[in-house]
Design an enzyme around this catalytic site. Structure first.
Site, PDB file in Angstrom:
ATOM      1  N   GLU A 177       0.821  -1.215   0.000  1.00 33.35           N
ATOM      2  CA  GLU A 177       0.000   0.000   0.000  1.00 33.35           C
ATOM      3  C   GLU A 177       0.852   1.262   0.000  1.00 33.35           C
ATOM      4  O   GLU A 177       0.496   2.269  -0.615  1.00 33.35           O
ATOM      5  CB  GLU A 177      -0.941  -0.010   1.209  1.00 33.35           C
ATOM      6  CG  GLU A 177      -1.909  -1.181   1.245  1.00 33.35           C
ATOM      7  CD  GLU A 177      -2.784  -1.269   0.000  1.00 33.35           C
ATOM      8  OE1 GLU A 177      -3.170  -2.393  -0.367  1.00 33.35           O
ATOM      9  OE2 GLU A 177      -3.065  -0.214  -0.606  1.00 33.35           O
ATOM     10  N   HIS A 180       1.607   2.190  -3.450  1.00 36.11           N
ATOM     11  CA  HIS A 180       0.557   3.011  -4.077  1.00 36.11           C
ATOM     12  C   HIS A 180       0.654   4.454  -3.614  1.00 36.11           C
ATOM     13  O   HIS A 180       0.518   5.395  -4.411  1.00 36.11           O
ATOM     14  CB  HIS A 180      -0.829   2.460  -3.699  1.00 36.11           C
ATOM     15  CG  HIS A 180      -1.176   1.174  -4.380  1.00 36.11           C
ATOM     16  ND1 HIS A 180      -0.913   0.931  -5.701  1.00 36.11           N
ATOM     17  CD2 HIS A 180      -1.788   0.051  -3.906  1.00 36.11           C
ATOM     18  CE1 HIS A 180      -1.348  -0.273  -6.030  1.00 36.11           C
ATOM     19  NE2 HIS A 180      -1.870  -0.839  -4.954  1.00 36.11           N
TER      20      HIS A 180
END
Length: 505
Positions: A177, A180
């Site tokens: 994550e 991202h």
């Protein structure tokens, strides 16, 4: 009767499946799940409710093949049992294909979101669908208040460093994550942490390293670290000495100086760290710009073998040829390998200086690899490879335009800029330049030593007076070869780009 695009896709996909062998044919609800799944994660464009657009068989098969590639499955283009099982696996909620159903053949496996951060300090934090399914999600870089936020499903059974495979490894999901949040999309590379499906624990977090695909993606966004002699130390950093036993409460001790008062005896860049020497003490500034400690370390506890009678270091530098560290005091210098002294005191005459001479500052300039020794308003230039002074020295320090006379010391930063220090001020010379920046001098405390900014303007009342330049030439570097009547002043900015014209300071 007009059909919605999604309904037509389902019919076409069912037709494709009916043409396949009966064994392993999925149920209609799985087909519906598949089309919805492919649309949600970017493999198919969302349906347009205003028109009934029939998608070609090839496009549908391509969508399934791209999904299978991301999942590491055989690219059959069919909704087989393995493909449906992969669609049921826990995964990241972000789409795998960014843009309009980007079924584009890419040379790179990694994907970029198209946005990057302009700042270097990022924070992360936390709502979801319960255990399984979506584990976490993040938002790409941008200016929106939620840009870069990272959220984890609190109902998952999170583990850290677990060896039994139970639960969901927080570290693996967090790294994905955070990718991202930095601007990476999903990747189909087999060893990439940016694959959309949860791959299980990644082992010892302390030993984890990103794959080449992930590093390439980040470097595409933010660039590579430049490798100049001062950007990244080629040798291991100096290790701190073992902690000495605590002194009894009634033991006398030398008063600890205040770093914010400036007036350092020596300042040097040693293997990427900046050392500030003051009396029998010194501070260390890490490459990150953080002080190792606000309290100074004792000189003789760190530099093992330095004679106890040496109470002041007047200059220091790291020798570029072999990485040895040279400390100067009075008319002598000492050579250290790491923190260990090599041999006895050596006279400055070995550098070619007159007997009994001392130095205020010493630094190695990466532009030409030469070492500069400064005393008062003059300096010498030393050739490390030839082990001798260059002819024509000493020269007046005013050739470095704007530099203060008799500086406390001079050092070169990790980015290649040259800094002159004196008192509580510093003068910056941009990489390769021999003229100080227009905003010099500046107070050194806030930038270098985590000290409050002074209440006065350092450029107006407290700027030291500079010694006027001598001679009729207004140039700061001398041309060794030049032809024609071209003005030296006009030629100076072009020197780094010319061939056959050398300059020296």
């Amino acid at each position: 009767m007009r059909l919605q695009a999604l309904d037509l896709w389902l019919l076409v996909l069912l037709l494709v499946l009916l043409l396949q062998p009966v064994h392993g044919t999925p149920r209609a609800q799985d087909v519906s799940l598949g089309v919805d799944w492919l649309t949600r994660y970017g493999y198919l464009p969302p349906a347009d409710p205003s028109q009934a657009q029939l998608q070609s068989l090839e496009k549908l098969q391509d969508a399934i093949k791209v999904m299978q590639r991301f999942a590491g499955l055989p690219e059959t283009g069919q909704m087989d049992t393995e493909t449906i099982a992969a669609m049921h696996k826990p995964r990241c909620s972000l789409p795998d294909i960014l843009g309009a159903a980007g079924l584009v053949r890419r040379r790179r496996r990694y994907a970029l979101s198209g946005s990057v951060w302009k700042k270097r300090t990022l924070t992360w934090s936390y709502p979801f669908d319960g255990p399984g399914g979506t584990l976490a999600h993040a938002f790409f870089p941008g200016e929106h208040p939620i840009s870069g936020d990272t959220h984890f499903d609190d109902e998952e059974t999170w583990t850290f460093g677990s060896q039994d495979g139970e639960g969901t490894d927080l570290f693996a999901v967090a790294v994905h994550e955070f990718g991202h949040a930095l601007g990476l999309g999903h990747s189909s590379a087999p060893d990439s942490i940016m694959r959309p499906f949860y791959q299980g624990p990644v082992g010892d977090p302390g030993k984890y390293r990103l794959s080449r695909d992930d590093r390439d993606g980040l470097q595409q966004l933010y660039g590579k670290v430049s490798h100049t002699p001062y950007d990244k130390p080629t040798r291991k950093p100096l290790a701190p000495p073992p902690q000495p036993p605590a002194l009894p409460p009634d033991s006398p001790s030398t008063p600890v100086p205040d770093r914010c008062e400036g007036n350092f005896d020596a300042i040097a860049n040693i293997r990427g760290e900046t050392f500030f020497f003051k009396g029998p003490w010194f501070w260390r500034l890490q490459p990150s710009g953080q002080l190792v400690s606000p309290r100074p370390a004792r000189l003789h506890r760190f530099w093992e073998g330095l004679p106890t009678h040496v109470r002041v270091i007047q200059a220091a530098y790291a020798r570029p040829l072999d990485g040895r560290i040279i400390l100067f005091s009075g008319p002598h210098f000492w050579v250290f390998q790491d923190r260990q002294l090599e041999g006895a005191a050596r006279p400055l005459v070995e550098f070619g200086l007159p007997p009994g001479e001392e130095v205020d500052a010493v630094f190695s300039w990466p532009l030409n690899g030469k070492t500069y020794l400064i005393r008062g308003q003059q300096y010498w230039r030393y050739d490390e490879e030839a082990a001798r002074l260059d002819p024509g020295y000493p020269r007046v320090l005013s050739r470095w335009e704007g530099a203060p006379p008799a500086p406390d010391d001079v050092t070169v930063s990790n980015t290649g800029d040259t800094y002159f220090f004196k008192g509580t001020l510093f003068w910056r010379f941009a990489k390769g330049s021999v003229k100080s920046e227009s905003d010099s001098p500046q107070p050194m405390g806030p930038k270098w030593l985590d000290c409050p900014a002074p209440s006065y303007d350092p450029q107006v009342p407290n700027r030291p007076k500079m010694t006027p330049r001598t001679g009729t030439c207004d140039c700061q570097c001398e041309l060794n070869q030049a032809t024609g009547p071209l003005s030296v002043t006009l030629l100076l900015p072009l020197l780094p780009f010319l061939t056959g014209v050398a300059f020296s300071c």
